[in-house]
Motif scaffolding. Structure first.
Motif, short mmCIF file in Angstrom:
data_model
loop_
_atom_site.label_atom_id
_atom_site.label_comp_id
_atom_site.label_asym_id
_atom_site.label_seq_id
_atom_site.Cartn_x
_atom_site.Cartn_y
_atom_site.Cartn_z
N GLY A 108 -19.27 -0.33 -12.20
CA GLY A 108 -18.35 -1.32 -11.65
C GLY A 108 -17.29 -2.00 -12.61
O GLY A 108 -16.50 -2.65 -12.41
N GLN A 109 -16.97 -0.97 -13.53
CA GLN A 109 -16.00 -1.21 -14.69
C GLN A 109 -14.55 -1.27 -13.67
O GLN A 109 -14.51 -0.34 -12.90
CB GLN A 109 -15.81 -0.32 -15.69
N PRO A 110 -13.57 -2.13 -14.13
CA PRO A 110 -12.19 -2.29 -13.26
C PRO A 110 -11.53 -0.76 -13.64
O PRO A 110 -11.61 -0.51 -14.51
CB PRO A 110 -11.63 -3.58 -13.66
N VAL A 111 -10.77 -0.39 -12.64
CA VAL A 111 -9.59 0.61 -12.83
C VAL A 111 -8.60 -0.05 -13.27
O VAL A 111 -8.36 -1.18 -13.17
CB VAL A 111 -9.41 1.68 -11.63
N PRO A 112 -7.63 0.65 -13.85
CA PRO A 112 -6.45 0.01 -14.63
C PRO A 112 -5.79 -0.99 -13.66
O PRO A 112 -5.52 -0.43 -12.51
CB PRO A 112 -5.89 1.10 -15.29
N ASN A 113 -5.43 -2.19 -14.17
CA ASN A 113 -4.72 -3.26 -13.03
C ASN A 113 -5.14 -2.98 -11.58
O ASN A 113 -4.37 -3.15 -10.72
CB ASN A 113 -3.06 -2.56 -13.19
N ALA A 114 -6.61 -3.10 -11.60
CA ALA A 114 -7.29 -2.67 -10.32
C ALA A 114 -6.52 -3.64 -9.14
O ALA A 114 -6.47 -3.08 -8.17
CB ALA A 114 -8.80 -3.20 -10.49
N SER A 115 -6.26 -5.09 -9.13
CA SER A 115 -6.15 -5.82 -7.99
C SER A 115 -4.73 -5.95 -7.88
O SER A 115 -4.36 -6.53 -6.83
CB SER A 115 -6.76 -7.06 -8.18
N LYS A 116 -3.78 -5.22 -8.51
CA LYS A 116 -2.20 -5.49 -8.66
C LYS A 116 -1.65 -4.45 -7.79
O LYS A 116 -0.34 -4.39 -7.88
CB LYS A 116 -1.75 -5.96 -9.82
N ILE A 117 -2.30 -3.27 -7.84
CA ILE A 117 -1.40 -2.02 -7.32
C ILE A 117 -1.39 -1.96 -5.95
O ILE A 117 -2.37 -2.12 -5.13
CB ILE A 117 -2.06 -0.84 -8.00
N ALA A 118 -0.28 -1.62 -5.49
CA ALA A 118 0.17 -1.10 -4.12
C ALA A 118 0.03 0.17 -3.67
O ALA A 118 1.17 0.82 -3.89
CB ALA A 118 1.26 -2.16 -3.32
N TYR A 119 -1.20 0.75 -3.51
CA TYR A 119 -1.29 2.32 -3.40
C TYR A 119 -0.26 2.73 -2.25
O TYR A 119 0.30 3.78 -2.14
CB TYR A 119 -2.59 2.61 -3.18
N ASP A 120 -0.17 1.99 -1.08
CA ASP A 120 0.59 2.32 -0.08
C ASP A 120 2.08 2.34 -0.31
O ASP A 120 2.68 3.23 0.28
CB ASP A 120 0.28 1.22 1.30
N VAL A 121 2.60 1.43 -1.31
CA VAL A 121 3.90 1.15 -1.64
C VAL A 121 4.19 2.86 -2.54
O VAL A 121 5.35 3.25 -2.41
CB VAL A 121 4.30 0.10 -2.52
N ILE A 122 3.35 3.08 -3.17
CA ILE A 122 3.47 4.32 -4.03
C ILE A 122 3.48 5.33 -3.16
O ILE A 122 4.41 6.24 -3.42
CB ILE A 122 2.41 4.36 -5.10
N ALA A 123 2.55 5.37 -2.38
CA ALA A 123 2.80 6.77 -1.32
C ALA A 123 3.93 6.78 -0.64
O ALA A 123 4.49 7.93 -0.29
CB ALA A 123 1.30 6.66 -0.44
N LYS A 124 4.49 5.74 -0.09
CA LYS A 124 5.74 5.54 0.71
C LYS A 124 6.68 6.04 -0.34
O LYS A 124 7.59 6.79 0.09
CB LYS A 124 5.90 4.19 1.17
N GLY A 125 6.85 5.58 -1.47
CA GLY A 125 7.90 6.04 -2.40
C GLY A 125 7.79 7.27 -2.82
O GLY A 125 8.88 7.86 -3.16
N CYS A 126 6.65 7.88 -2.75
CA CYS A 126 6.75 9.19 -3.21
C CYS A 126 7.32 10.16 -2.05
O CYS A 126 7.51 11.49 -2.14
CB CYS A 126 5.10 9.80 -3.27
N GLY A 127 7.22 9.60 -0.85
CA GLY A 127 7.70 10.35 0.28
C GLY A 127 6.78 10.62 1.53
O GLY A 127 6.86 11.50 2.45
N TYR A 128 5.54 10.15 1.62
CA TYR A 128 4.64 10.09 2.72
C TYR A 128 5.27 9.82 3.93
O TYR A 128 6.30 8.83 3.88
CB TYR A 128 3.50 9.33 2.53
N SER A 129 5.08 10.46 5.05
CA SER A 129 5.87 9.98 6.19
C SER A 129 5.60 8.65 6.90
O SER A 129 6.38 7.79 7.15
CB SER A 129 5.34 10.87 7.50
N SER A 130 4.38 8.23 6.50
CA SER A 130 4.13 6.79 6.77
C SER A 130 3.02 6.12 5.88
O SER A 130 2.18 7.11 5.64
CB SER A 130 3.62 6.65 8.50
N SER A 131 2.79 4.93 5.78
CA SER A 131 1.93 4.51 4.64
C SER A 131 1.65 2.97 5.21
O SER A 131 2.26 2.30 5.99
CB SER A 131 2.60 4.38 3.54
N TYR A 132 0.47 2.68 5.12
CA TYR A 132 -0.48 1.34 5.70
C TYR A 132 -1.34 1.10 4.48
O TYR A 132 -1.79 1.69 3.77
CB TYR A 132 -1.25 1.73 6.87
N ALA A 133 -1.63 -0.25 4.76
CA ALA A 133 -2.67 -0.90 3.87
C ALA A 133 -3.48 -2.05 4.68
O ALA A 133 -2.63 -2.80 5.45
CB ALA A 133 -2.09 -1.64 2.61
#
Lengths: 195, 170
Positions: A108-133
């Motif tokens: 259960g060790q935290p991943v880097p910057n665990a609670s502050k990352i918006a993965y959906d925003v990163i995916a959208k920024g990379c060019g996914y057609s659509s992205s949700y959270a």
């Protein structure tokens, strides 16, 4: 925060005949799935590779929908796989990320910057057609049908409750379901592949 | 007698196509730019660029399991970066994939100043990966040998392209 098992139960009726790569969700998916010949539980061949593996499968099977249940720890290890997926833009790919903000299988060790990352925003920024959270099950329940019908690549980040394991690997219960070799063999037979 | 700088990318591509390649999973390097241009113009091949070489192995595994026939095209530096991914996603899943690897730093006289070359063959040996050196067009049939071995043993087999500064860049 949602429970992994509840997410999978909500997803299951919308699966259709999609190939499901269950990743770290397999402990629950194996009990829920009713189409096991199209389930691909691979365990953890090498961390960080599930998204690019799923991309390869989706490119090889453009007429089959491919659904991946990835984890945020895996994704952080290879964030650039998002741009790789987006460039190829497989319309048949739905990419869920189950985000428990930690490395649950190592205590259960935290991943880097665990609670502050918006993965959906990163995916959208990379060019996914659509992205949700989603952070609650009700919102996901309302939208899951549309998500599964949209042209991909679709990205869905899901905040989940950690299911932390603290036992040394040798003392843990054996994995559920088929071996990865059997899962691969069953899928290929189901799809009529013999190369 | 072999001559330096005479590896034809057309011949390399022909060898690959002889074995029904559908996808080339790759990251650019100085050895393979001309081959890239040829592949890009070939409608029977899909190029799948990767941002880091380890991802090529997992992607190739997915392609193979789905019935396609991928080849991995990377440099030796990236091969070494890919160790765990190669182990888990190809050797651990019995994926018969050929790796075409630019042999950065390789010199025919055996003395090099580039540690990328120094560690390449020991790296492959550590993973028990069979490999073949291709320096010029006369060596190109070794590519077919690699494809046949990968298929027979259901595991990765490597081609080391030892022609860094000549044929592929023209």
């Amino acid at each position: 925060m949602m429970k992994m098992e509840e997410i999978l139960k909500v997803f299951a009726p919308h699966r259709g005949d999609a190939i499901v790569i269950s990743g770290r969700a397999n402990r629950h998916w194996d009990k829920i799935s009713t189409n096991k010949n199209r389930d691909l539980s691979l365990g953890d061949p090498a961390m960080g590779g599930h998204a690019s593996f799923a991309l390869g499968l989706a490119l090889a099977r453009p007429k089959n929908k491919v659904v991946l249940f990835d984890s945020e720890g895996d994704l952080q290890m290879s964030l650039s796989s998002l741009s790789m997926v987006a460039e190829q833009a497989p319309k048949n790919f739905v990419h869920f990320v189950l985000d428990n903000e930690c490395y649950a299988t190592t205590g259960g060790q935290p991943v880097p910057n665990a609670s502050k990352i918006a993965y959906d925003v990163i995916a959208k920024g990379c060019g996914y057609s659509s992205s949700y959270a989603y952070t609650n099950l009700e919102s996901f329940q309302v939208n899951v049908k549309r998500i599964m019908e949209e042209p991909g690549p679709v990205f869905v980040a899901m905040k989940i409750v950690p299911e932390i394991e603290n036992l040394p690997i040798g003392q843990r219960a054996p994995r559920l379901g088929k071996t990865k070799d059997q899962a691969v063999a069953d899928l290929r037979k189901e799809l009529g592949i013999n190369n | 007698m072999t001559t330096e700088g005479s590896l034809s990318p057309e011949i390399v591509l022909a060898e690959m196509k002889k074995h029904g390649i559908t996808h080339v999973v790759w990251l650019p390097d100085s050895e393979t730019n001309w081959l890239y241009t040829l592949m890009k113009a070939d409608p029977t091949i899909t190029l799948v660029p990767v941002p880091r070489e380890g991802l090529a192995f997992s992607c190739a595994a997915g392609l193979h399991i789905g019935g396609a026939k991928p080849v991995i095209l990377i440099q030796n530096t990236g091969l070494m970066e890919s160790g765990d991914s190669m182990r888990g996603w190809t050797m651990g899943m019995n994926i018969p994939v050929v790796l075409i690897v630019g042999y950065r730093g390789y010199t025919r006289h055996g003395v090099n100043k580039d540690t990328a070359a120094t560690y390449t063959e020991p790296f492959l040996n550590a993973f028990h990966i069979q490999y073949y050196l291709v320096e010029n067009s006369e060596d190109a049939p070794r590519i077919s040998v690699a494809f046949e071995e990968a298929k027979k043993f259901q595991r990765p087999v490597c081609i080391l392209v030892g022609d860094e500064y000549h044929g592929f860049n023209r």
